[in-house]
Scaffold this motif. Structure first.
Motif, PDB file in Angstrom:
ATOM      1  N   ALA A  66      -5.448  -1.063  11.168  1.00 58.47           N
ATOM      2  CA  ALA A  66      -5.412   0.404  11.172  1.00 58.47           C
ATOM      3  C   ALA A  66      -4.361   0.995  10.216  1.00 58.47           C
ATOM      4  O   ALA A  66      -4.667   1.935   9.469  1.00 58.47           O
ATOM      5  N   PRO A  67      -3.118   0.459  10.169  1.00 56.19           N
ATOM      6  CA  PRO A  67      -2.147   1.037   9.229  1.00 56.19           C
ATOM      7  C   PRO A  67      -2.597   0.920   7.774  1.00 56.19           C
ATOM      8  O   PRO A  67      -2.297   1.792   6.960  1.00 56.19           O
ATOM      9  N   LEU A  68      -3.347  -0.143   7.464  1.00 51.60           N
ATOM     10  CA  LEU A  68      -3.786  -0.352   6.078  1.00 51.60           C
ATOM     11  C   LEU A  68      -4.859   0.671   5.707  1.00 51.60           C
ATOM     12  O   LEU A  68      -4.909   1.172   4.584  1.00 51.60           O
ATOM     13  N   TYR A  69      -5.728   0.978   6.677  1.00 50.40           N
ATOM     14  CA  TYR A  69      -6.730   2.032   6.462  1.00 50.40           C
ATOM     15  C   TYR A  69      -6.026   3.346   6.155  1.00 50.40           C
ATOM     16  O   TYR A  69      -6.345   4.038   5.181  1.00 50.40           O
ATOM     17  N   LEU A  70      -5.067   3.703   6.999  1.00 48.38           N
ATOM     18  CA  LEU A  70      -4.388   4.988   6.828  1.00 48.38           C
ATOM     19  C   LEU A  70      -3.723   5.098   5.465  1.00 48.38           C
ATOM     20  O   LEU A  70      -3.900   6.086   4.740  1.00 48.38           O
ATOM     21  N   LEU A  71      -2.962   4.078   5.082  1.00 52.20           N
ATOM     22  CA  LEU A  71      -2.248   4.121   3.801  1.00 52.20           C
ATOM     23  C   LEU A  71      -3.217   4.156   2.625  1.00 52.20           C
ATOM     24  O   LEU A  71      -2.986   4.869   1.645  1.00 52.20           O
TER      25      LEU A  71
ATOM     26  N   LEU B  62       0.816  -1.218   0.000  1.00 52.47           N
ATOM     27  CA  LEU B  62       0.000   0.000   0.000  1.00 52.47           C
ATOM     28  C   LEU B  62       0.851   1.270   0.000  1.00 52.47           C
ATOM     29  O   LEU B  62       0.316   2.370   0.065  1.00 52.47           O
ATOM     30  N   GLY B  63       2.176   1.143  -0.065  1.00 48.08           N
ATOM     31  CA  GLY B  63       3.003   2.317  -0.314  1.00 48.08           C
ATOM     32  C   GLY B  63       3.778   2.876   0.864  1.00 48.08           C
ATOM     33  O   GLY B  63       4.350   3.962   0.750  1.00 48.08           O
ATOM     34  N   ALA B  64       3.841   2.171   1.992  1.00 49.22           N
ATOM     35  CA  ALA B  64       4.598   2.682   3.144  1.00 49.22           C
ATOM     36  C   ALA B  64       6.051   2.941   2.759  1.00 49.22           C
ATOM     37  O   ALA B  64       6.640   2.188   1.985  1.00 49.22           O
ATOM     38  N   THR B  65       6.636   3.999   3.310  1.00 50.43           N
ATOM     39  CA  THR B  65       8.022   4.346   3.002  1.00 50.43           C
ATOM     40  C   THR B  65       8.993   3.515   3.833  1.00 50.43           C
ATOM     41  O   THR B  65       9.985   3.014   3.324  1.00 50.43           O
ATOM     42  N   ASP B  66       8.717   3.418   5.127  1.00 53.74           N
ATOM     43  CA  ASP B  66       9.514   2.537   5.977  1.00 53.74           C
ATOM     44  C   ASP B  66       8.756   2.202   7.252  1.00 53.74           C
ATOM     45  O   ASP B  66       7.635   2.664   7.455  1.00 53.74           O
TER      46      ASP B  66
END
Lengths: 251, 251
Positions: free
Chosen positions: B234-239, B100-104
């Motif tokens: 939750a992190p997947l929602y945000l991204l 989903l595009g997280a940088t790190d």
């Protein structure tokens, strides 16, 4: 706070009564006692805060303390339809998509689906997925339990299309061709309570002929950003985007 | 099309050479032959379409056919920081969030984290998560491999805050209190290339004192819709919301 679903339709009463599995969970798993509180969700989506007044051998008696105020459901209905993916991926699509607000689920054998489930296996799988949906609905504080329908033929799936106001197909080729407009356009113009069907392929994706058939039946191709998402990730992107647009951005 | 990462910095050459694990994957796993095509991603985020010109015992030689045109990366940088969750949940946060595009990624022991990892275990886990990030980056067609940093102390985590332009904390109480403004506000005003740190708790959530410390260090509480999301959702929602807003809606 713990959350339980009941098949009862809500009407104002001095006492509500819980038995069976819910009784077991309240008394033996959560070890609740008199005066403990939980949410009780009725089948017509009314949710009350309930206080335990007494516990007997087989039953828990509660009374209503207050109604739950906050709207927990997306302002429109989204059916997540998946071509059967491998292994236990459908399990966790149901779990995560329930947390993210999916209204219900349809599974169908897409042309590249590897699993072949006969009627007996489908019935068992449906039971398992319904249980997963219930647990996720309780945990995420939903107002109802999403239904799971597992189909034996892709043809049956097409006959359901007429029930929906919008039909989206998440198609890998749409991402590659940089399709970015469909989802944002839909969310900008959609009316509350609209019924959306969102279709996702298995690991191998859809064949061009399947996509052509969906399109003949009013489906619109929909890109979900420039990165290629796995079969089990794409539904979560879609539901998150819907929630973000309608529950945060345009609140 | 298959995608491989190389440590090399891109410069225009008549031939590029691949060996080691990538060689093994090309020849033994994918069983590619002369003239087959794949994407080759250099460490400075240049991606080329490469055609195999020859294969020897230990090396694959390729030449550049074209540059990849489509931008695969979010227009800003998002670091996903997680209080260590149980079991293998961090594994799949890294897999899905990379798609989903997280940088790190940063992991840290939050006060309710149950797992206790010593330095040896942390080093092993970091290696494993980096491998997962690499595979997910290849699969989802990213332009770089997100880095994974695992910290032994929560205090170390706080010292990193000054590197970021915005800091969000996904806090369950924010959802309950119907906080809906923070994320949409940020995405409406954010400048391209901004560095965002998004912080997520383990299963037990953050303690009020932890949240207070984050807030003292410029973090903003952020609701992610009215449903209670699990630590790993939750992190997947945000991204997804970030991608939807910046890559689809405001394209």
């Amino acid at each position: 706070m713990q959350r339980y679903f009941t098949d009862e339709i809500y009407e104002q009463k001095s006492t509500y009564l819980l038995s069976g599995e819910t009784y077991h969970h309240i008394t033996h798993v959560m070890r609740m006692k008199e005066d403990d509180l939980f949410y009780l969700v009725f089948s017509n989506q009314v949710t009350i805060q309930a206080r335990i007044t007494s516990i007997t051998d087989q039953k828990v008696y509660v009374k209503e303390v207050a109604k739950e105020r906050q709207e927990k459901e997306l302002p429109l209905s989204i059916t997540i339809a998946c071509g059967y993916p491998k292994g236990d991926k459908f399990d966790w699509i149901v779990q995560k998509a329930t947390e993210l607000g999916a209204t219900d689920f349809i599974g169908f054998p897409a042309k590249t689906s590897i699993v072949k489930w006969d009627q007996k296996k489908l019935a068992k799988k449906q039971q398992r997925l319904t249980k997963i949906a219930q647990e996720a609905a309780e945990q995420s504080q939903r107002s109802f339990i999403p239904e799971v329908t597992l189909l034996a033929k892709e043809k049956e799936f097409l006959t359901l299309f007429s029930q929906f106001d919008y039909i989206l197909v998440a198609y890998e080729e749409a991402a590659k061709q940089d399709e970015t407009a469909s989802l944002a356009k839909l969310l900008q113009e959609v009316q509350p309570k609209s019924r959306i069907l969102a279709i996702f392929g298995p690991e191998g994706g859809f064949l061009p002929e399947e996509v052509a058939t969906f399109k003949q039946n009013q489906a619109v191709l929909c890109g979900l950003g420039p990165r290629i998402l796995r079969a089990e990730t794409a539904p979560l992107y879609l539901l998150s985007a819907v929630s973000y647009h309608l529950e945060l951005l345009n609140k």
